[in-house]
Design a protein around this motif. Structure first.
Motif, PDB file in Angstrom:
ATOM      1  N   TYR A 162       1.290  -1.167   0.225  1.00 21.07           N
ATOM      2  CA  TYR A 162      -0.824  -0.250  -0.150  1.00 21.07           C
ATOM      3  C   TYR A 162       0.742   1.390  -0.026  1.00 21.07           C
ATOM      4  O   TYR A 162       1.722   1.123   0.909  1.00 21.07           O
ATOM      5  CB  TYR A 162      -1.259   0.031   1.461  1.00 21.07           C
ATOM      6  N   LEU A 163       0.801   1.887  -0.779  1.00 18.03           N
ATOM      7  CA  LEU A 163       1.794   3.167  -1.068  1.00 18.03           C
ATOM      8  C   LEU A 163       1.046   4.898  -1.379  1.00 18.03           C
ATOM      9  O   LEU A 163       0.162   4.922  -1.150  1.00 18.03           O
ATOM     10  CB  LEU A 163       2.994   2.689  -2.147  1.00 18.03           C
ATOM     11  N   PHE A 164       1.721   5.559  -0.413  1.00 17.70           N
ATOM     12  CA  PHE A 164       1.458   6.608  -0.095  1.00 17.70           C
ATOM     13  C   PHE A 164       2.281   7.932  -1.088  1.00 17.70           C
ATOM     14  O   PHE A 164       3.257   7.364  -0.390  1.00 17.70           O
ATOM     15  CB  PHE A 164       0.815   6.826   1.004  1.00 17.70           C
ATOM     16  N   SER A 180       2.795   0.595   3.202  1.00 13.54           N
ATOM     17  CA  SER A 180       2.468   0.002   3.938  1.00 13.54           C
ATOM     18  C   SER A 180       2.567  -1.570   4.068  1.00 13.54           C
ATOM     19  O   SER A 180       2.243  -2.173   2.918  1.00 13.54           O
ATOM     20  CB  SER A 180       0.701   0.830   4.771  1.00 13.54           C
ATOM     21  N   SER A 181       1.987  -2.208   4.715  1.00 13.89           N
ATOM     22  CA  SER A 181       2.339  -3.711   4.424  1.00 13.89           C
ATOM     23  C   SER A 181       0.730  -4.442   4.138  1.00 13.89           C
ATOM     24  O   SER A 181       0.984  -5.154   3.848  1.00 13.89           O
ATOM     25  CB  SER A 181       3.060  -4.268   5.396  1.00 13.89           C
ATOM     26  N   GLY A 182      -0.174  -3.393   4.655  1.00 11.56           N
ATOM     27  CA  GLY A 182      -1.689  -4.081   4.613  1.00 11.56           C
ATOM     28  C   GLY A 182      -2.727  -3.095   5.085  1.00 11.56           C
ATOM     29  O   GLY A 182      -2.330  -2.073   5.861  1.00 11.56           O
ATOM     30  N   ALA A 183      -3.812  -3.939   4.913  1.00 14.26           N
ATOM     31  CA  ALA A 183      -5.022  -3.507   5.235  1.00 14.26           C
ATOM     32  C   ALA A 183      -5.144  -3.198   7.105  1.00 14.26           C
ATOM     33  O   ALA A 183      -5.850  -1.088   7.160  1.00 14.26           O
ATOM     34  CB  ALA A 183      -6.221  -3.561   4.744  1.00 14.26           C
ATOM     35  N   GLY A 184      -4.578  -3.921   7.507  1.00 11.75           N
ATOM     36  CA  GLY A 184      -5.117  -4.189   8.706  1.00 11.75           C
ATOM     37  C   GLY A 184      -3.048  -3.097   9.169  1.00 11.75           C
ATOM     38  O   GLY A 184      -2.872  -3.516  10.965  1.00 11.75           O
ATOM     39  N   SER A 185      -2.588  -2.527   8.487  1.00 12.95           N
ATOM     40  CA  SER A 185      -1.342  -3.071   9.178  1.00 12.95           C
ATOM     41  C   SER A 185      -1.357  -1.547   9.791  1.00 12.95           C
ATOM     42  O   SER A 185      -1.855  -0.358   9.285  1.00 12.95           O
ATOM     43  CB  SER A 185       0.103  -2.945   8.014  1.00 12.95           C
ATOM     44  N   TYR A 186      -0.374  -0.875  11.077  1.00  2.37           N
ATOM     45  CA  TYR A 186      -0.728   0.174  11.752  1.00  2.37           C
ATOM     46  C   TYR A 186       1.242   0.425  10.995  1.00  2.37           C
ATOM     47  O   TYR A 186       1.341   2.362  11.959  1.00  2.37           O
ATOM     48  CB  TYR A 186      -0.492  -0.249  12.976  1.00  2.37           C
ATOM     49  N   GLN A 187       1.589  -0.207  10.978  1.00  6.89           N
ATOM     50  CA  GLN A 187       3.429   0.581  10.249  1.00  6.89           C
ATOM     51  C   GLN A 187       3.222   1.209   9.245  1.00  6.89           C
ATOM     52  O   GLN A 187       2.943   0.330   7.911  1.00  6.89           O
ATOM     53  CB  GLN A 187       3.784  -0.904  10.390  1.00  6.89           C
ATOM     54  N   LEU A 188       3.535   2.633   9.056  1.00 11.27           N
ATOM     55  CA  LEU A 188       3.672   3.118   7.583  1.00 11.27           C
ATOM     56  C   LEU A 188       4.748   3.654   7.697  1.00 11.27           C
ATOM     57  O   LEU A 188       5.447   4.606   9.091  1.00 11.27           O
ATOM     58  CB  LEU A 188       2.957   4.234   7.813  1.00 11.27           C
ATOM     59  N   GLY A 233     -10.131  -0.311   6.705  1.00 11.89           N
ATOM     60  CA  GLY A 233     -11.551  -0.663   6.388  1.00 11.89           C
ATOM     61  C   GLY A 233     -10.957  -0.884   4.965  1.00 11.89           C
ATOM     62  O   GLY A 233      -9.522  -1.515   4.658  1.00 11.89           O
ATOM     63  N   PRO A 234     -11.671  -1.241   3.826  1.00 11.65           N
ATOM     64  CA  PRO A 234     -11.217  -2.186   3.388  1.00 11.65           C
ATOM     65  C   PRO A 234     -10.431  -1.952   2.172  1.00 11.65           C
ATOM     66  O   PRO A 234      -9.511  -2.464   1.352  1.00 11.65           O
ATOM     67  CB  PRO A 234     -12.552  -2.641   2.198  1.00 11.65           C
ATOM     68  N   SER A 235     -10.437  -0.851   2.049  1.00  9.28           N
ATOM     69  CA  SER A 235      -9.520   0.064   0.959  1.00  9.28           C
ATOM     70  C   SER A 235      -8.194   0.436   1.196  1.00  9.28           C
ATOM     71  O   SER A 235      -7.676   1.253   1.390  1.00  9.28           O
ATOM     72  CB  SER A 235      -9.527   1.108   0.237  1.00  9.28           C
ATOM     73  N   GLY A 236      -7.872  -0.237   3.275  1.00  5.18           N
ATOM     74  CA  GLY A 236      -6.913  -0.226   3.578  1.00  5.18           C
ATOM     75  C   GLY A 236      -6.266   1.705   4.911  1.00  5.18           C
ATOM     76  O   GLY A 236      -7.838   1.833   5.059  1.00  5.18           O
ATOM     77  N   ASN A 237      -5.473   1.289   5.386  1.00  2.00           N
ATOM     78  CA  ASN A 237      -5.479   2.125   6.603  1.00  2.00           C
ATOM     79  C   ASN A 237      -5.025   3.516   6.197  1.00  2.00           C
ATOM     80  O   ASN A 237      -3.271   3.732   6.616  1.00  2.00           O
ATOM     81  CB  ASN A 237      -4.652   0.952   7.942  1.00  2.00           C
ATOM     82  N   THR A 238      -5.135   4.385   6.343  1.00  2.88           N
ATOM     83  CA  THR A 238      -4.993   5.186   5.871  1.00  2.88           C
ATOM     84  C   THR A 238      -4.870   6.835   6.538  1.00  2.88           C
ATOM     85  O   THR A 238      -5.382   6.347   7.522  1.00  2.88           O
ATOM     86  CB  THR A 238      -5.796   6.084   4.108  1.00  2.88           C
ATOM     87  N   ILE A 239      -3.466   7.088   6.960  1.00  2.00           N
ATOM     88  CA  ILE A 239      -3.279   7.685   8.141  1.00  2.00           C
ATOM     89  C   ILE A 239      -3.062   8.915   7.587  1.00  2.00           C
ATOM     90  O   ILE A 239      -2.576   9.320   6.822  1.00  2.00           O
ATOM     91  CB  ILE A 239      -1.483   7.608   8.400  1.00  2.00           C
TER      92      ILE A 239
END
Lengths: 114, 114
Positions: free
Chosen positions: A32-34, A94-102, B97-103
């Motif tokens: 997941y990229l930002f 980020s490694s995934g939808a539920g990941s807290y680590q960015l 959520g389904p589309s990821g964990n956007t911070i």
């Protein structure tokens, strides 16, 4: 462990010129990229994000980024830079939808010449 | 829409003094909450995250602590500040959520320890 590299510490472009900021990531699966932007003394603002689907992602302020799995890259582009785009830009993974680590790159500072 | 408030924006504290930075999120329920630190030239470092009231995970051992007394309130504290605690502290939130964990980030707090 995931990691992000932003090879350019500082870039200077002329107003009206095109811009490309580079970002390379290291992660075994689909990341997941930002991209975030930070003006001096301010917090980080989300420009755009990629989770899946179309590899060309549109963001705010006229920015776009393209995910290239073969190159492990997620470069940020803008066709015509404005003086107000001068800021620091951070790529993150980020490694995934539920990941807290960015995991963030160290940032690229953009200067714009009038 | 969701908003995040962080205060104070700037503070100068002597070595050995206590610290309290506060952050609140509005417009959402049960968010994940985060404290990051940004030191010059070192990118962003995750200090703490919380997935619920009273639930705190520490990413980096240090003399800082975090607490979450209410669902949308996150506090960063120290009993005795060190010079090395100087930096820019950012509170952030996300709702997985389904589309990821956007911070999403707050405006930050500048801490100078003298």
């Amino acid at each position: 462990a995931q990691s992000v590299t932003q090879p350019d510490i500082h870039i200077t472009v002329s107003e009206g010129a095109s811009l490309e900021l580079r970002c390379n990531y290291s992660y075994g699966a689909t990341p997941y990229l930002f991209w975030y932007v930070q003006s001096p003394g301010q917090g980080l603002q989300l420009l755009l994000k990629y989770f899946s689907g179309d590899t060309l992602v549109q963001g705010i302020k006229g920015f776009e980024a393209e995910f290239k799995r073969s190159q492990s890259s997620f470069n940020l582009r803008k066709p015509s830079v404005h003086w107000s785009d001068a800021a620091e830009y951070f790529c993150a993974v980020s490694s995934g939808a539920g990941s807290y680590q960015l995991t963030f790159g160290k940032g690229t500072k953009l200067s714009v010449i009038p | 829409s969701q908003t995040i408030h962080q205060w104070p924006a700037t503070l100068v504290q002597p070595v050995g003094s206590p610290l309290s930075l506060e952050c609140t999120v509005e417009g959402t329920s049960n968010p994940n909450l985060y404290w990051y630190r940004q030191a010059a030239g070192r990118g962003l470092q995750l200090l703490f995250y919380s997935v619920g009231i009273g639930q705190i995970s520490s990413e980096v051992p240090q003399n800082l602590s975090a607490s979450r007394p209410q669902d949308r309130q996150f506090i960063l504290s120290s009993k005795k500040l060190l010079l090395s605690d100087s930096g820019f502290y950012l509170c952030a939130w996300s709702v997985p959520g389904p589309s990821g964990n956007t911070i999403y980030f707050g405006e930050g707090s500048w801490l100078t320890v003298v």
